[in-house]
Design a protein around this motif. Structure first.
Motif, PDB file in Angstrom:
ATOM      1  N   LEU A  70      77.525  21.396  97.328  1.00 19.42           N
ATOM      2  CA  LEU A  70      78.418  20.113  98.003  1.00 19.42           C
ATOM      3  C   LEU A  70      79.398  19.616  97.143  1.00 19.42           C
ATOM      4  CD1 LEU A  70      78.716  18.362 100.395  1.00 19.42           C
ATOM      5  CD2 LEU A  70      77.359  16.789  99.275  1.00 19.42           C
ATOM      6  N   GLN A  72      81.673  16.553  96.950  1.00 13.55           N
ATOM      7  CA  GLN A  72      81.558  15.383  97.470  1.00 13.55           C
ATOM      8  C   GLN A  72      83.312  14.659  97.256  1.00 13.55           C
ATOM      9  OE1 GLN A  72      78.302  12.451  97.169  1.00 13.55           O
ATOM     10  NE2 GLN A  72      77.651  13.639  95.309  1.00 13.55           N
ATOM     11  N   ASP A  73      83.375  13.884  98.045  1.00 14.36           N
ATOM     12  CA  ASP A  73      84.645  12.882  98.259  1.00 14.36           C
ATOM     13  C   ASP A  73      84.613  12.230  96.643  1.00 14.36           C
ATOM     14  OD1 ASP A  73      86.355  10.731  98.039  1.00 14.36           O
ATOM     15  OD2 ASP A  73      86.726  11.228 100.286  1.00 14.36           O
ATOM     16  N   SER A  77      81.440   7.251  97.868  1.00 19.09           N
ATOM     17  CA  SER A  77      80.039   7.703  97.802  1.00 19.09           C
ATOM     18  C   SER A  77      79.518   7.693  99.459  1.00 19.09           C
ATOM     19  CB  SER A  77      78.993   6.961  96.896  1.00 19.09           C
ATOM     20  OG  SER A  77      77.798   7.357  97.087  1.00 19.09           O
ATOM     21  N   PRO A  92      79.226  10.420  93.459  1.00 14.75           N
ATOM     22  CA  PRO A  92      79.913  11.569  93.012  1.00 14.75           C
ATOM     23  C   PRO A  92      80.176  11.599  91.636  1.00 14.75           C
ATOM     24  CG  PRO A  92      81.487  10.151  94.422  1.00 14.75           C
ATOM     25  CD  PRO A  92      80.090   9.708  94.426  1.00 14.75           C
ATOM     26  N   ARG A 128      85.951   9.076 104.080  1.00 18.25           N
ATOM     27  CA  ARG A 128      85.767  10.403 102.898  1.00 18.25           C
ATOM     28  C   ARG A 128      85.741  11.698 103.773  1.00 18.25           C
ATOM     29  NH1 ARG A 128      80.369  11.828 102.095  1.00 18.25           N
ATOM     30  NH2 ARG A 128      78.977  10.991 103.477  1.00 18.25           N
ATOM     31  N   SER A 130      83.779  15.537 102.811  1.00 20.09           N
ATOM     32  CA  SER A 130      83.233  16.459 101.830  1.00 20.09           C
ATOM     33  C   SER A 130      83.174  17.633 102.177  1.00 20.09           C
ATOM     34  CB  SER A 130      81.461  16.173 101.881  1.00 20.09           C
ATOM     35  OG  SER A 130      80.905  16.162 103.021  1.00 20.09           O
TER      36      SER A 130
END
Length: 191
Positions: A70, A72-73, A77, A92, A128, A130
């Motif tokens: 993954l 993440q942004d 979070s 992140p 956000r 991901s």
């Protein structure tokens, strides 16, 4: 995107090698058992939500595949994992991936590696994104721990194909009991 997918897949195969070695197996054991693997990619967009307590981006679940990588942004979070009955935010880390062990690695390792219950939550102030890359066994892959891992303790799960597991996983709600529970062996009998 093609280059990203190729490099993330290679990272996943290296991780399979390290996990195999950590179990005392040949480096290529897990990669070979999983067969010609598929890679699924999900780009998730979570809009801001003025009342985030009323919804989830994704409900609590484990991943049915072998391994999830993954991205993440970096600014917002949204990933949470269940630890000792409490949801914990996974903030992140810049330029880092989050790695989730999937259900198939839990079964192959006879429970030594555990798939993680996780969920995605929305934010009241910011949107956000991901990117999740899922490494999946081929449908005909037979999932069971190697004999080396069952010499001192019996197999926790019965043997099954990934196709059987995947169909069972998606025939139920994500947040129901862990799908692997349906594949457990009890008193030497297969479920």
């Amino acid at each position: 995107m093609s280059t990203y997918c190729t490099q993330v897949r290679q990272l996943g195969f290296r991780l399979f090698g390290y996990i195999s070695e950590g179990l005392g197996l040949e480096t290529d054991y897990i990669e070979n058992v999983l067969g010609e693997q598929e890679q699924h990619l999900a780009v998730n967009y979570y809009p801001q939500c003025p009342e985030p307590e009323l919804t989830y981006g994704l409900p609590a679940h484990t991943d049915p595949n072998a391994l999830t990588i993954l991205l993440q942004d970096q600014q917002v979070s949204g990933l949470q994992v269940l630890k000792e009955g409490k949801w914990i935010a996974v903030d992140p880390v810049p330029w880092a991936f989050t790695i989730n062990i999937g259900d198939q690695l839990q079964a192959l390792s006879n429970g030594r590696y555990r798939s993680v219950w996780h969920r995605a939550v929305v934010n009241s102030n910011k949107e956000r994104m991901s990117i999740a890359s899922f490494l999946c066994p081929c449908n005909s892959a037979l999932i069971c721990p190697p004999k080396k891992l069952t010499e001192k303790s019996p197999a926790i799960y019965r043997s099954y194909t990934y196709d059987e597991y995947y169909k069972k996983f998606w025939s139920r709600n994500l947040d129901q009991e862990h799908c692997l529970e349906l594949f457990k062996t009890y008193s030497g009998e297969q479920n």
